[in-house]
Design a protein around this motif. Sequence first.
Motif, PDB file in Angstrom:
ATOM      1  N   ALA A 153       0.833  -1.201   0.000  1.00  0.00           N
ATOM      2  CA  ALA A 153       0.000   0.000   0.000  1.00  0.00           C
ATOM      3  C   ALA A 153       0.867   1.250   0.000  1.00  0.00           C
ATOM      4  O   ALA A 153       1.598   1.507   0.954  1.00  0.00           O
ATOM      5  CB  ALA A 153      -0.935   0.009   1.215  1.00  0.00           C
ATOM      6  N   GLN A 154       0.784   2.015  -1.083  1.00  0.00           N
ATOM      7  CA  GLN A 154       1.503   3.277  -1.204  1.00  0.00           C
ATOM      8  C   GLN A 154       0.519   4.441  -1.078  1.00  0.00           C
ATOM      9  O   GLN A 154      -0.681   4.290  -1.309  1.00  0.00           O
ATOM     10  CB  GLN A 154       2.238   3.337  -2.537  1.00  0.00           C
ATOM     11  CG  GLN A 154       3.156   2.153  -2.809  1.00  0.00           C
ATOM     12  CD  GLN A 154       4.163   1.941  -1.704  1.00  0.00           C
ATOM     13  OE1 GLN A 154       4.882   2.863  -1.330  1.00  0.00           O
ATOM     14  NE2 GLN A 154       4.214   0.728  -1.150  1.00  0.00           N
ATOM     15  N   LEU A 155       1.030   5.600  -0.730  1.00  0.00           N
ATOM     16  CA  LEU A 155       0.167   6.753  -0.482  1.00  0.00           C
ATOM     17  C   LEU A 155      -0.668   7.112  -1.702  1.00  0.00           C
ATOM     18  O   LEU A 155      -1.872   7.395  -1.579  1.00  0.00           O
ATOM     19  CB  LEU A 155       1.002   7.961  -0.040  1.00  0.00           C
ATOM     20  CG  LEU A 155       0.209   9.224   0.304  1.00  0.00           C
ATOM     21  CD1 LEU A 155      -0.814   8.945   1.396  1.00  0.00           C
ATOM     22  CD2 LEU A 155       1.150  10.351   0.705  1.00  0.00           C
ATOM     23  N   ASP A 156      -0.079   7.098  -2.894  1.00  0.00           N
ATOM     24  CA  ASP A 156      -0.841   7.462  -4.095  1.00  0.00           C
ATOM     25  C   ASP A 156      -2.029   6.538  -4.302  1.00  0.00           C
ATOM     26  O   ASP A 156      -3.117   6.981  -4.701  1.00  0.00           O
ATOM     27  CB  ASP A 156       0.059   7.437  -5.330  1.00  0.00           C
ATOM     28  CG  ASP A 156       0.915   8.694  -5.446  1.00  0.00           C
ATOM     29  OD1 ASP A 156       0.631   9.662  -4.707  1.00  0.00           O
ATOM     30  OD2 ASP A 156       1.853   8.700  -6.261  1.00  0.00           O
ATOM     31  N   GLU A 205      -3.643  18.423   2.295  1.00  0.00           N
ATOM     32  CA  GLU A 205      -3.823  18.303   3.734  1.00  0.00           C
ATOM     33  C   GLU A 205      -3.600  16.866   4.196  1.00  0.00           C
ATOM     34  O   GLU A 205      -2.955  16.617   5.223  1.00  0.00           O
ATOM     35  CB  GLU A 205      -5.224  18.774   4.119  1.00  0.00           C
ATOM     36  CG  GLU A 205      -5.474  18.781   5.618  1.00  0.00           C
ATOM     37  CD  GLU A 205      -6.854  19.297   5.961  1.00  0.00           C
ATOM     38  OE1 GLU A 205      -6.944  20.309   6.665  1.00  0.00           O
ATOM     39  OE2 GLU A 205      -7.850  18.681   5.493  1.00  0.00           O
ATOM     40  N   ILE A 206      -4.131  15.915   3.420  1.00  0.00           N
ATOM     41  CA  ILE A 206      -3.939  14.499   3.751  1.00  0.00           C
ATOM     42  C   ILE A 206      -2.461  14.130   3.685  1.00  0.00           C
ATOM     43  O   ILE A 206      -1.932  13.459   4.570  1.00  0.00           O
ATOM     44  CB  ILE A 206      -4.759  13.605   2.794  1.00  0.00           C
ATOM     45  CG1 ILE A 206      -6.262  13.847   2.979  1.00  0.00           C
ATOM     46  CG2 ILE A 206      -4.431  12.136   3.027  1.00  0.00           C
ATOM     47  CD1 ILE A 206      -7.122  13.234   1.901  1.00  0.00           C
ATOM     48  N   LYS A 207      -1.779  14.589   2.631  1.00  0.00           N
ATOM     49  CA  LYS A 207      -0.370  14.259   2.460  1.00  0.00           C
ATOM     50  C   LYS A 207       0.497  14.841   3.574  1.00  0.00           C
ATOM     51  O   LYS A 207       1.417  14.186   4.071  1.00  0.00           O
ATOM     52  CB  LYS A 207       0.123  14.772   1.102  1.00  0.00           C
ATOM     53  CG  LYS A 207      -0.394  13.981  -0.094  1.00  0.00           C
ATOM     54  CD  LYS A 207       0.182  14.525  -1.384  1.00  0.00           C
ATOM     55  CE  LYS A 207      -0.254  13.695  -2.587  1.00  0.00           C
ATOM     56  NZ  LYS A 207       0.320  14.225  -3.848  1.00  0.00           N
ATOM     57  N   LYS A 208       0.201  16.078   3.967  1.00  0.00           N
ATOM     58  CA  LYS A 208       1.054  16.765   4.932  1.00  0.00           C
ATOM     59  C   LYS A 208       0.752  16.380   6.377  1.00  0.00           C
ATOM     60  O   LYS A 208       1.638  16.378   7.225  1.00  0.00           O
ATOM     61  CB  LYS A 208       0.906  18.278   4.767  1.00  0.00           C
ATOM     62  CG  LYS A 208       1.474  18.807   3.460  1.00  0.00           C
ATOM     63  CD  LYS A 208       1.256  20.315   3.342  1.00  0.00           C
ATOM     64  CE  LYS A 208       1.812  20.854   2.018  1.00  0.00           C
ATOM     65  NZ  LYS A 208       1.585  22.312   1.882  1.00  0.00           N
ATOM     66  N   LYS A 209      -0.503  16.064   6.674  1.00  0.00           N
ATOM     67  CA  LYS A 209      -0.887  15.813   8.056  1.00  0.00           C
ATOM     68  C   LYS A 209      -1.273  14.360   8.317  1.00  0.00           C
ATOM     69  O   LYS A 209      -0.656  13.673   9.129  1.00  0.00           O
ATOM     70  CB  LYS A 209      -2.047  16.743   8.440  1.00  0.00           C
ATOM     71  CG  LYS A 209      -1.696  18.225   8.388  1.00  0.00           C
ATOM     72  CD  LYS A 209      -2.891  19.085   8.783  1.00  0.00           C
ATOM     73  CE  LYS A 209      -2.541  20.566   8.719  1.00  0.00           C
ATOM     74  NZ  LYS A 209      -3.692  21.430   9.091  1.00  0.00           N
ATOM     75  N   LEU A 210      -2.299  13.889   7.611  1.00  0.00           N
ATOM     76  CA  LEU A 210      -2.842  12.570   7.921  1.00  0.00           C
ATOM     77  C   LEU A 210      -1.867  11.443   7.614  1.00  0.00           C
ATOM     78  O   LEU A 210      -1.747  10.484   8.381  1.00  0.00           O
ATOM     79  CB  LEU A 210      -4.154  12.371   7.147  1.00  0.00           C
ATOM     80  CG  LEU A 210      -5.162  11.381   7.737  1.00  0.00           C
ATOM     81  CD1 LEU A 210      -5.574  11.833   9.136  1.00  0.00           C
ATOM     82  CD2 LEU A 210      -6.380  11.276   6.838  1.00  0.00           C
ATOM     83  N   ALA A 211      -1.172  11.544   6.487  1.00  0.00           N
ATOM     84  CA  ALA A 211      -0.255  10.472   6.084  1.00  0.00           C
ATOM     85  C   ALA A 211       0.844  10.245   7.112  1.00  0.00           C
ATOM     86  O   ALA A 211       1.351   9.130   7.253  1.00  0.00           O
ATOM     87  CB  ALA A 211       0.351  10.786   4.720  1.00  0.00           C
ATOM     88  N   ARG A 212       1.201  11.284   7.858  1.00  0.00           N
ATOM     89  CA  ARG A 212       2.254  11.150   8.872  1.00  0.00           C
ATOM     90  C   ARG A 212       1.834  10.246  10.024  1.00  0.00           C
ATOM     91  O   ARG A 212       2.681   9.729  10.749  1.00  0.00           O
ATOM     92  CB  ARG A 212       2.624  12.531   9.408  1.00  0.00           C
ATOM     93  CG  ARG A 212       3.286  13.444   8.389  1.00  0.00           C
ATOM     94  CD  ARG A 212       3.598  14.794   9.008  1.00  0.00           C
ATOM     95  NE  ARG A 212       4.225  15.691   8.044  1.00  0.00           N
ATOM     96  CZ  ARG A 212       4.586  16.942   8.327  1.00  0.00           C
ATOM     97  NH1 ARG A 212       4.401  17.418   9.544  1.00  0.00           N
ATOM     98  NH2 ARG A 212       5.143  17.706   7.394  1.00  0.00           N
ATOM     99  N   GLU A 213       0.538  10.079  10.196  1.00  0.00           N
ATOM    100  CA  GLU A 213       0.031   9.245  11.280  1.00  0.00           C
ATOM    101  C   GLU A 213      -0.046   7.773  10.899  1.00  0.00           C
ATOM    102  O   GLU A 213      -0.358   6.931  11.727  1.00  0.00           O
ATOM    103  CB  GLU A 213      -1.349   9.737  11.704  1.00  0.00           C
ATOM    104  CG  GLU A 213      -1.374  11.181  12.196  1.00  0.00           C
ATOM    105  CD  GLU A 213      -2.767  11.652  12.522  1.00  0.00           C
ATOM    106  OE1 GLU A 213      -3.651  10.790  12.750  1.00  0.00           O
ATOM    107  OE2 GLU A 213      -2.994  12.876  12.534  1.00  0.00           O
ATOM    108  N   THR A 214       0.226   7.462   9.630  1.00  0.00           N
ATOM    109  CA  THR A 214       0.167   6.085   9.149  1.00  0.00           C
ATOM    110  C   THR A 214       1.558   5.454   9.166  1.00  0.00           C
ATOM    111  O   THR A 214       2.547   6.105   9.505  1.00  0.00           O
ATOM    112  CB  THR A 214      -0.377   6.018   7.714  1.00  0.00           C
ATOM    113  OG1 THR A 214       0.624   6.552   6.809  1.00  0.00           O
ATOM    114  CG2 THR A 214      -1.663   6.833   7.571  1.00  0.00           C
ATOM    115  N   ASP A 215       1.620   4.184   8.748  1.00  0.00           N
ATOM    116  CA  ASP A 215       2.895   3.484   8.598  1.00  0.00           C
ATOM    117  C   ASP A 215       3.334   3.417   7.139  1.00  0.00           C
ATOM    118  O   ASP A 215       4.240   2.651   6.798  1.00  0.00           O
ATOM    119  CB  ASP A 215       2.778   2.069   9.176  1.00  0.00           C
ATOM    120  CG  ASP A 215       2.586   2.081  10.685  1.00  0.00           C
ATOM    121  OD1 ASP A 215       3.248   2.882  11.365  1.00  0.00           O
ATOM    122  OD2 ASP A 215       1.735   1.301  11.183  1.00  0.00           O
TER     123      ASP A 215
END
Length: 253
Positions: free
Chosen positions: A7-10, A27-37
Amino acid sequence: MCYDVNAQLDAQLKRAKRDGDEHAIQEIKKKLARETDLPLFHVSGFEHPKMLIYTNESPSYPIVSQWGLVPGWAHDKKDIWNKTLNARGETLFLKNSFKSSAKRKRCIIQVNGFYEHHHFGKERIPFYVSKKDGEPLSLAGLWNEWTDPETGEILNTFTIVTTEGNPMMAEIHNNPKLQGPRMPLILPEELEDQWLENYEEELAQAAIENLIKSYPETEMQAHSVGKLRGKNALGNVEEASELFEYEGVTSEY
């Protein structure tokens, strides 16, 4: 079954991008994605990774959730979430762990592909499965918010729904200990919204069961990859999904 994914971010953002809201994407890339693995080139569900999911309550903007559904009645996540990585589509509305979420809390997990093992003699040969067109797979899932009774921690968790394997998966997923081949429930793009629809409770079961079907093998591809388990496992690296051939084994489908 489906215990291993790429699973990649794109890929995880494909559904969010449908609406063309660039501000939301950033917003998802800068904030939410940081909370994932993320990025997850290979991860096992038994590691309970944090990923992005789209829920019936938030169908266009993802939330962070951990793999391994913890139902509301559970007293301890450790006793249950290794057993709830997958949910059989045929029994969603019968199992205590899943029936509440099946009615009210469904989700979609978008991934690049998944891994499955082929039994060849005494060996277990891993295969990487993806779409021929290179587009992400939209996996049907269930989710739930669980509150730890001891700490008060709120944990968002999910499970991946599985269904009967198509002919290609029957060749690959040939575990003699299982009853028939399995595969994750992959939703065609035109049916994603139906999975997330908030149905009246008396209509939910029939509507959802109608969507539980094997994805056509004509739109899928698979190839053998290096070991995912044991001392020779490649780990969470990009090479995990690359072709690796084994003597005597069909390497590509």
